[in-house]
Scaffold this motif. Sequence first.
Motif, PDB file in Angstrom:
ATOM      1  N   GLU A  79       3.750  -3.301 -84.614  1.00  0.00           N
ATOM      2  CA  GLU A  79       3.140  -2.243 -85.415  1.00  0.00           C
ATOM      3  C   GLU A  79       1.739  -1.928 -84.912  1.00  0.00           C
ATOM      4  O   GLU A  79       1.307  -0.774 -84.943  1.00  0.00           O
ATOM      5  CB  GLU A  79       3.088  -2.667 -86.889  1.00  0.00           C
ATOM      6  CG  GLU A  79       2.382  -1.658 -87.789  1.00  0.00           C
ATOM      7  CD  GLU A  79       2.983  -0.257 -87.699  1.00  0.00           C
ATOM      8  OE1 GLU A  79       2.223   0.728 -87.832  1.00  0.00           O
ATOM      9  OE2 GLU A  79       4.198  -0.135 -87.481  1.00  0.00           O
ATOM     10  N   ALA A  80       1.006  -2.942 -84.419  1.00  0.00           N
ATOM     11  CA  ALA A  80      -0.339  -2.700 -83.882  1.00  0.00           C
ATOM     12  C   ALA A  80      -0.279  -1.792 -82.659  1.00  0.00           C
ATOM     13  O   ALA A  80      -1.111  -0.884 -82.496  1.00  0.00           O
ATOM     14  CB  ALA A  80      -0.994  -4.026 -83.528  1.00  0.00           C
ATOM     15  N   VAL A  81       0.709  -2.011 -81.808  1.00  0.00           N
ATOM     16  CA  VAL A  81       0.865  -1.157 -80.624  1.00  0.00           C
ATOM     17  C   VAL A  81       1.246   0.257 -81.048  1.00  0.00           C
ATOM     18  O   VAL A  81       0.696   1.250 -80.548  1.00  0.00           O
ATOM     19  CB  VAL A  81       1.922  -1.754 -79.674  1.00  0.00           C
ATOM     20  CG1 VAL A  81       2.309  -0.732 -78.598  1.00  0.00           C
ATOM     21  CG2 VAL A  81       1.396  -3.027 -79.028  1.00  0.00           C
ATOM     22  N   ARG A  82       2.185   0.374 -81.994  1.00  0.00           N
ATOM     23  CA  ARG A  82       2.600   1.705 -82.441  1.00  0.00           C
ATOM     24  C   ARG A  82       1.445   2.459 -83.100  1.00  0.00           C
ATOM     25  O   ARG A  82       1.311   3.681 -82.951  1.00  0.00           O
ATOM     26  CB  ARG A  82       3.787   1.582 -83.400  1.00  0.00           C
ATOM     27  CG  ARG A  82       5.084   1.132 -82.716  1.00  0.00           C
ATOM     28  CD  ARG A  82       6.290   1.385 -83.613  1.00  0.00           C
ATOM     29  NE  ARG A  82       6.234   0.579 -84.834  1.00  0.00           N
ATOM     30  CZ  ARG A  82       6.747  -0.655 -84.957  1.00  0.00           C
ATOM     31  NH1 ARG A  82       7.364  -1.215 -83.918  1.00  0.00           N
ATOM     32  NH2 ARG A  82       6.661  -1.305 -86.104  1.00  0.00           N
ATOM     33  N   ALA A  83       0.571   1.742 -83.803  1.00  0.00           N
ATOM     34  CA  ALA A  83      -0.587   2.386 -84.438  1.00  0.00           C
ATOM     35  C   ALA A  83      -1.532   2.965 -83.386  1.00  0.00           C
ATOM     36  O   ALA A  83      -2.096   4.057 -83.571  1.00  0.00           O
ATOM     37  CB  ALA A  83      -1.319   1.382 -85.323  1.00  0.00           C
ATOM     38  N   MET A  84      -1.712   2.254 -82.289  1.00  0.00           N
ATOM     39  CA  MET A  84      -2.564   2.785 -81.222  1.00  0.00           C
ATOM     40  C   MET A  84      -1.907   3.981 -80.544  1.00  0.00           C
ATOM     41  O   MET A  84      -2.573   4.979 -80.243  1.00  0.00           O
ATOM     42  CB  MET A  84      -2.868   1.672 -80.196  1.00  0.00           C
ATOM     43  CG  MET A  84      -3.848   0.625 -80.713  1.00  0.00           C
ATOM     44  SD  MET A  84      -4.353  -0.584 -79.441  1.00  0.00           S
ATOM     45  CE  MET A  84      -2.881  -1.604 -79.353  1.00  0.00           C
ATOM     46  N   LEU A  85      -0.614   3.901 -80.328  1.00  0.00           N
ATOM     47  CA  LEU A  85       0.083   5.007 -79.665  1.00  0.00           C
ATOM     48  C   LEU A  85       0.034   6.288 -80.498  1.00  0.00           C
ATOM     49  O   LEU A  85       0.036   7.392 -79.947  1.00  0.00           O
ATOM     50  CB  LEU A  85       1.527   4.619 -79.379  1.00  0.00           C
ATOM     51  CG  LEU A  85       1.736   3.530 -78.319  1.00  0.00           C
ATOM     52  CD1 LEU A  85       3.200   3.104 -78.255  1.00  0.00           C
ATOM     53  CD2 LEU A  85       1.258   4.005 -76.957  1.00  0.00           C
ATOM     54  N   ARG A  86      -0.025   6.143 -81.806  1.00  0.00           N
ATOM     55  CA  ARG A  86      -0.115   7.327 -82.671  1.00  0.00           C
ATOM     56  C   ARG A  86      -1.458   8.046 -82.517  1.00  0.00           C
ATOM     57  O   ARG A  86      -1.601   9.187 -82.971  1.00  0.00           O
ATOM     58  CB  ARG A  86       0.111   6.925 -84.132  1.00  0.00           C
ATOM     59  CG  ARG A  86       1.567   6.619 -84.460  1.00  0.00           C
ATOM     60  CD  ARG A  86       1.797   6.570 -85.965  1.00  0.00           C
ATOM     61  NE  ARG A  86       1.152   5.418 -86.585  1.00  0.00           N
ATOM     62  CZ  ARG A  86       1.729   4.235 -86.784  1.00  0.00           C
ATOM     63  NH1 ARG A  86       2.994   4.037 -86.382  1.00  0.00           N
ATOM     64  NH2 ARG A  86       1.087   3.247 -87.380  1.00  0.00           N
ATOM     65  N   GLN A  87      -2.418   7.421 -81.874  1.00  0.00           N
ATOM     66  CA  GLN A  87      -3.726   8.029 -81.670  1.00  0.00           C
ATOM     67  C   GLN A  87      -3.842   8.709 -80.305  1.00  0.00           C
ATOM     68  O   GLN A  87      -4.938   8.999 -79.835  1.00  0.00           O
ATOM     69  CB  GLN A  87      -4.831   6.981 -81.805  1.00  0.00           C
ATOM     70  CG  GLN A  87      -4.895   6.322 -83.166  1.00  0.00           C
ATOM     71  CD  GLN A  87      -6.064   5.359 -83.275  1.00  0.00           C
ATOM     72  OE1 GLN A  87      -7.212   5.724 -83.039  1.00  0.00           O
ATOM     73  NE2 GLN A  87      -5.752   4.106 -83.612  1.00  0.00           N
ATOM     74  N   GLY A  88      -2.721   8.978 -79.686  1.00  0.00           N
ATOM     75  CA  GLY A  88      -2.743   9.583 -78.346  1.00  0.00           C
ATOM     76  C   GLY A  88      -3.528  10.882 -78.281  1.00  0.00           C
ATOM     77  O   GLY A  88      -4.216  11.150 -77.297  1.00  0.00           O
ATOM     78  N   GLN A  89      -3.434  11.708 -79.321  1.00  0.00           N
ATOM     79  CA  GLN A  89      -4.152  12.977 -79.314  1.00  0.00           C
ATOM     80  C   GLN A  89      -5.661  12.769 -79.318  1.00  0.00           C
ATOM     81  O   GLN A  89      -6.407  13.515 -78.694  1.00  0.00           O
ATOM     82  CB  GLN A  89      -3.739  13.833 -80.519  1.00  0.00           C
ATOM     83  CG  GLN A  89      -4.349  15.229 -80.539  1.00  0.00           C
ATOM     84  CD  GLN A  89      -4.040  15.992 -79.259  1.00  0.00           C
ATOM     85  OE1 GLN A  89      -2.908  15.995 -78.792  1.00  0.00           O
ATOM     86  NE2 GLN A  89      -5.060  16.617 -78.676  1.00  0.00           N
ATOM     87  N   ARG A  90      -6.110  11.732 -80.014  1.00  0.00           N
ATOM     88  CA  ARG A  90      -7.550  11.433 -80.012  1.00  0.00           C
ATOM     89  C   ARG A  90      -8.018  10.983 -78.632  1.00  0.00           C
ATOM     90  O   ARG A  90      -9.125  11.320 -78.212  1.00  0.00           O
ATOM     91  CB  ARG A  90      -7.851  10.350 -81.051  1.00  0.00           C
ATOM     92  CG  ARG A  90      -7.582  10.783 -82.487  1.00  0.00           C
ATOM     93  CD  ARG A  90      -7.999   9.707 -83.471  1.00  0.00           C
ATOM     94  NE  ARG A  90      -7.765  10.130 -84.852  1.00  0.00           N
ATOM     95  CZ  ARG A  90      -8.161   9.443 -85.917  1.00  0.00           C
ATOM     96  NH1 ARG A  90      -8.798   8.284 -85.762  1.00  0.00           N
ATOM     97  NH2 ARG A  90      -7.914   9.898 -87.129  1.00  0.00           N
ATOM     98  N   VAL A  91      -7.183  10.210 -77.948  1.00  0.00           N
ATOM     99  CA  VAL A  91      -7.541   9.775 -76.588  1.00  0.00           C
ATOM    100  C   VAL A  91      -7.707  10.987 -75.677  1.00  0.00           C
ATOM    101  O   VAL A  91      -8.672  11.079 -74.908  1.00  0.00           O
ATOM    102  CB  VAL A  91      -6.469   8.812 -76.031  1.00  0.00           C
ATOM    103  CG1 VAL A  91      -6.826   8.381 -74.610  1.00  0.00           C
ATOM    104  CG2 VAL A  91      -6.320   7.596 -76.933  1.00  0.00           C
ATOM    105  N   VAL A  92      -6.784  11.924 -75.760  1.00  0.00           N
ATOM    106  CA  VAL A  92      -6.861  13.136 -74.941  1.00  0.00           C
ATOM    107  C   VAL A  92      -8.097  13.948 -75.290  1.00  0.00           C
ATOM    108  O   VAL A  92      -8.804  14.457 -74.404  1.00  0.00           O
ATOM    109  CB  VAL A  92      -5.588  13.983 -75.117  1.00  0.00           C
ATOM    110  CG1 VAL A  92      -5.741  15.352 -74.463  1.00  0.00           C
ATOM    111  CG2 VAL A  92      -4.383  13.258 -74.534  1.00  0.00           C
ATOM    112  N   ALA A  93      -8.412  14.070 -76.587  1.00  0.00           N
ATOM    113  CA  ALA A  93      -9.591  14.832 -77.001  1.00  0.00           C
ATOM    114  C   ALA A  93     -10.868  14.185 -76.490  1.00  0.00           C
ATOM    115  O   ALA A  93     -11.784  14.882 -76.008  1.00  0.00           O
ATOM    116  CB  ALA A  93      -9.627  14.943 -78.522  1.00  0.00           C
ATOM    117  N   PHE A  94     -10.956  12.856 -76.566  1.00  0.00           N
ATOM    118  CA  PHE A  94     -12.152  12.165 -76.075  1.00  0.00           C
ATOM    119  C   PHE A  94     -12.307  12.371 -74.573  1.00  0.00           C
ATOM    120  O   PHE A  94     -13.408  12.648 -74.078  1.00  0.00           O
ATOM    121  CB  PHE A  94     -12.067  10.676 -76.402  1.00  0.00           C
ATOM    122  CG  PHE A  94     -13.323   9.917 -76.065  1.00  0.00           C
ATOM    123  CD1 PHE A  94     -14.322   9.753 -77.012  1.00  0.00           C
ATOM    124  CD2 PHE A  94     -13.513   9.374 -74.799  1.00  0.00           C
ATOM    125  CE1 PHE A  94     -15.485   9.065 -76.702  1.00  0.00           C
ATOM    126  CE2 PHE A  94     -14.669   8.683 -74.485  1.00  0.00           C
ATOM    127  CZ  PHE A  94     -15.659   8.522 -75.436  1.00  0.00           C
TER     128      PHE A  94
END
Length: 543
Positions: free
Chosen positions: A400-415
């Motif tokens: 679940e910790a890995v899936r939670a980070m993967l859900r933030q992919g759009q934020r990574v792209v924006a940064f």
Amino acid sequence: MAGPLRREQQRAASIVRVLALYRPLLDAYVIEFFTEDLWARLPPSWQAALADVPAPRLAAALLQPAATTVTAVWPLSLLAFKATAQALAFPRHHHRRRHRRRLPCQSAALPPLLRKHVKPKKQHEIRRLGQVVKRLSQAAGCDRVVDVGSGQGHLSRFLAFGLGLPVTAVEGDGRLVEAAERFDRELLRELRKAQARGAQVPLFPRGPRHVAGRLDPRAPWLDELLPPEPGPPAGPPNPLGSRGPERVLLTGLHACGDLSVALLRHFARSPHVAALTSVACCYMKLSTRPASPATSPALGYPLSAWVAGLPGHALSYKAREAACHALEDYAGRLRADSGALRTHCYRAVLETLIRAADPSKKRLAVQTVNKAHALSFPEYAQLGLPRVGLDPAAFQLDSEAVRAMLRQGQRVVAFFSLALLLAPLVETLILLDRLLYLREQGGCRGCRVRAGVLPPPTLPLPAGFQCALIPLFDPRFSPRNLVLVAAKCPLGPVLSALDEDSGDDEDSGDDEDSGDDEDVAPPGGSPPSCPQAEPSTEEQSQG
């Protein structure tokens, strides 16, 4: 010259202040998005505005000059950040040139014999730069063109066979010199065969002279070059040496790191060098100010006294590496909502797992995972973890910790997009530093000769140097597209001729696509003559 000089100084000072303000963003590595909590570094209003913006809207709102598709109201500080970054960066498109091609293709403007072994991107570059070199050589009354860092000789070959210029090609890698001479022989054989058939081939029969050796940036007037690598201990004759009154145009197409700086020093110091064209690359390889300035007086950055005197002018390796990224290419990925964008997040999650297992393993090079975006994260990690000496079986790759980070992919792209917006500012500062250096050197050259810093000239000294920066190539597939042009004569006629040509540039139309090139480079690829840079963490994040 006082007016342009003051404007350039003010622009450099403004860029230094802006970069200092956003240094935490500029120096951040996107692979540390989770380990260093990079999202928290952004102002809360920026986080709210960018958290869920789709990639195409992000491209339109952030990386394009006009934001016509933004439906939400952005914070004024974010709008000011974008406007400032775009206003201070050098324009990367010629104001009169019309580019219609979507992808590089075979250039119909080059004779077929000059296209062989040359990637479409390089064809575009050598033809455009060749036009400038020819006009500048004529305007400056040059007897010879010296192509430094000539690699496999593609530019030299076009200048000699295609434009009829006397050319000496200088390359520090003896193996590349052998390849260049082999390509020359192939071209001559094909030229003779065509002539024997009675075909009219628009080429000159004289090729370039290739020299295996390296320029000494500290003493351009010496009679010998430094030896090549690999090569014999004795250096070959220096085409910029002190023998005779020959006037030389010095050129370098994507001269790597400090080599592009060495060309500027040679132009400024050698009375034989009457003109210069320089297209730089690999800014991360520039030498920078050491802890003790006395240990390395000849730096790649800063070069000018003005920039060196600006508080906070230093540029980290990460900032200089970012300046080599292809902004236009990345904006295209955002507009297309490319699946490759998710590899940013993949690599950042992988970094989190690596450091949790071994905190000493930071920013390790993970070689490219082919088509990483087409894999699930567990599949990606199964391939990536062994490359840093870790066993994938020891990790919970679907937790679940890995899936939670993967859900933030759009934020990574924006940064990453925010940081990339600063990249053209870094490149502009580096190139402004070089422009200011030439203005400084041209204004006081006679004083340095009289003081004995430079040798007495064999040719008349000019009153000052003329120099300009021109966006010469299409930045969509040639990201390092700004050429520094300098001469010890008026540049006006040369620049005017470029303006006249740009409206109907044949490279901007639909060139023929013969499809016979065996080695097509992707947009933004490194030129074959340039040593590969140290693997960047951002490149790792692409696979």
